[in-house]
Design a protein around this motif. Sequence first.
Motif, PDB file in Angstrom:
ATOM      1  N   GLU A  25      -2.552   0.128   3.180  1.00  0.00           N
ATOM      2  CA  GLU A  25      -1.540  -0.456   2.297  1.00  0.00           C
ATOM      3  C   GLU A  25      -1.160  -1.882   2.682  1.00  0.00           C
ATOM      4  OE1 GLU A  25      -1.521   2.567   3.486  1.00  0.00           O
ATOM      5  OE2 GLU A  25      -1.922   3.591   1.600  1.00  0.00           O
ATOM      6  N   ASN A 311      10.877   1.312  -7.301  1.00  0.00           N
ATOM      7  CA  ASN A 311       9.556   1.899  -7.092  1.00  0.00           C
ATOM      8  C   ASN A 311       8.876   1.343  -5.841  1.00  0.00           C
ATOM      9  OD1 ASN A 311       9.845   3.464  -9.374  1.00  0.00           O
ATOM     10  ND2 ASN A 311       8.706   2.067 -10.712  1.00  0.00           N
ATOM     11  N   LEU A 315       7.761   3.474  -2.569  1.00  0.00           N
ATOM     12  CA  LEU A 315       6.407   3.467  -2.029  1.00  0.00           C
ATOM     13  C   LEU A 315       6.409   3.071  -0.551  1.00  0.00           C
ATOM     14  CD1 LEU A 315       3.508   3.984  -2.759  1.00  0.00           C
ATOM     15  CD2 LEU A 315       3.310   1.629  -3.556  1.00  0.00           C
ATOM     16  N   ARG A 360      -0.398  -1.381  -1.327  1.00  0.00           N
ATOM     17  CA  ARG A 360      -1.332  -0.668  -2.200  1.00  0.00           C
ATOM     18  C   ARG A 360      -0.864   0.760  -2.458  1.00  0.00           C
ATOM     19  NH1 ARG A 360      -6.434  -3.147  -2.659  1.00  0.00           N
ATOM     20  NH2 ARG A 360      -6.658  -4.981  -1.310  1.00  0.00           N
ATOM     21  N   ASP A 361      -1.175   1.264  -3.635  1.00  0.00           N
ATOM     22  CA  ASP A 361      -0.913   2.656  -3.966  1.00  0.00           C
ATOM     23  C   ASP A 361      -1.955   3.523  -3.259  1.00  0.00           C
ATOM     24  OD1 ASP A 361      -1.136   5.222  -5.427  1.00  0.00           O
ATOM     25  OD2 ASP A 361       0.394   4.329  -6.725  1.00  0.00           O
ATOM     26  N   LYS A 362      -1.490   4.529  -2.512  1.00  0.00           N
ATOM     27  CA  LYS A 362      -2.413   5.360  -1.748  1.00  0.00           C
ATOM     28  C   LYS A 362      -3.407   6.098  -2.638  1.00  0.00           C
ATOM     29  CE  LYS A 362      -0.177   6.509   2.616  1.00  0.00           C
ATOM     30  NZ  LYS A 362       0.387   7.604   3.445  1.00  0.00           N
ATOM     31  N   VAL A 368       0.067  -2.911  -5.595  1.00  0.00           N
ATOM     32  CA  VAL A 368       1.325  -2.731  -6.316  1.00  0.00           C
ATOM     33  C   VAL A 368       2.197  -3.966  -6.192  1.00  0.00           C
ATOM     34  CG1 VAL A 368       3.431  -1.334  -6.446  1.00  0.00           C
ATOM     35  CG2 VAL A 368       1.237  -0.254  -5.960  1.00  0.00           C
TER      36      VAL A 368
END
Length: 383
Positions: A25, A311, A315, A360-362, A368
């Motif tokens: 990420e 959001n 995250l 980053r989105d996992k 993101v």
Amino acid sequence: MIGKRFACATALFLAGAAGASAQTEIPGITRPMPREGAPGITQPLPLERTPVFEPIPEPKPQCAFELAKEHGRWLVAVKSFRGERETYSRGRFVPDTHIQELAEQFADYIRKTYKINAYVYPRGWVLRQERDVETTTRIKAIKDYYHKQGIEPTAQMLRVKTVSVPDEFTVFVAPARGTLSDREMAIDFANQVRKLSAPPEFNDVLSQGRDNEENSAKGNRFNAFLASMPGMNPMIPKSITTNVETPKADDFLMKLNSGETYSLLHKTRRKWTLLVQTYGGGGTVMQAGANGAGSGEASDRLERAALQAHNVAELLRANKVEAYVMHTRTHSMVFVGDYETGDDRELLGYAGAFAKKQLRDKKTGNVVETFMEKPSPVMIPKP
């Protein structure tokens, strides 16, 4: 033949791109180049074998007329003598003794000729210590980030970019009697120092550097006293928390954030945090009953900003990072951490680790968010 070469090159490029896209990420920071003069190093090491930064212990230089905090809160800086590069040999820092001697000789000349106090400050050594502490703190913050996710970071993940800091010695002056207690006194004394004539014996000293090569070649003297500037004594510790008043969170701001799961105003207990991203602008949240309520477009923009901040914080928390959100009348912001002071080492380490880094989105691997170029410590508003 050319087609085969192009196909091979394309395959290698795609393989490299695939490896880069597999980063976590918040990917590791740029790897450092080996320090100049390090034994046995003639070219950059292979990527997988580049060592993690480790500070090299360096004793503080012993200067004649060394500056101390007892010499007054305010001083006048006359000239800095700076070396060409930061050099190491056999794992040890190589001091530039010539630069130090020039500064000491200049300070001695000022004392004897003008009968005022002159001091030498090892600025290069101080900057190297600060750099090493900051770099070590950043590496620790990156390690902690990965450890919270159950990942043992590799050397690639722990690479940080450092800067070369050559030796530098600054000459400060002060009155022969007493000290400069405030800025006005320092400005008055600096005006007196600028009127001093250039010492002929130190013409070569005062003509150091490319800017004065032409004057030196012509035999012209560069009067360093003309560039004298008042300033605070760098030996007196200063904290960014000194004389800073805690910002006020009014009733409207507290109510605006009352429904936020990760509210900075309601979930923190200490004084400082780290601002990593801001969203919104172009609209204003109005109190109920106020005239001229915002347009639907502006209201939608602020709602989207609030949702985006929430959001991103969610995250970050999924990645074991202590993240908070604060909504204001015009913006929504994301913060990291809850600290007692604005110069907390972990806070400053996170400031370096989050600078321009991608989240980053996992699940999807998509980027993101890219955080601020310069995350900054801020005080947490209190009711």
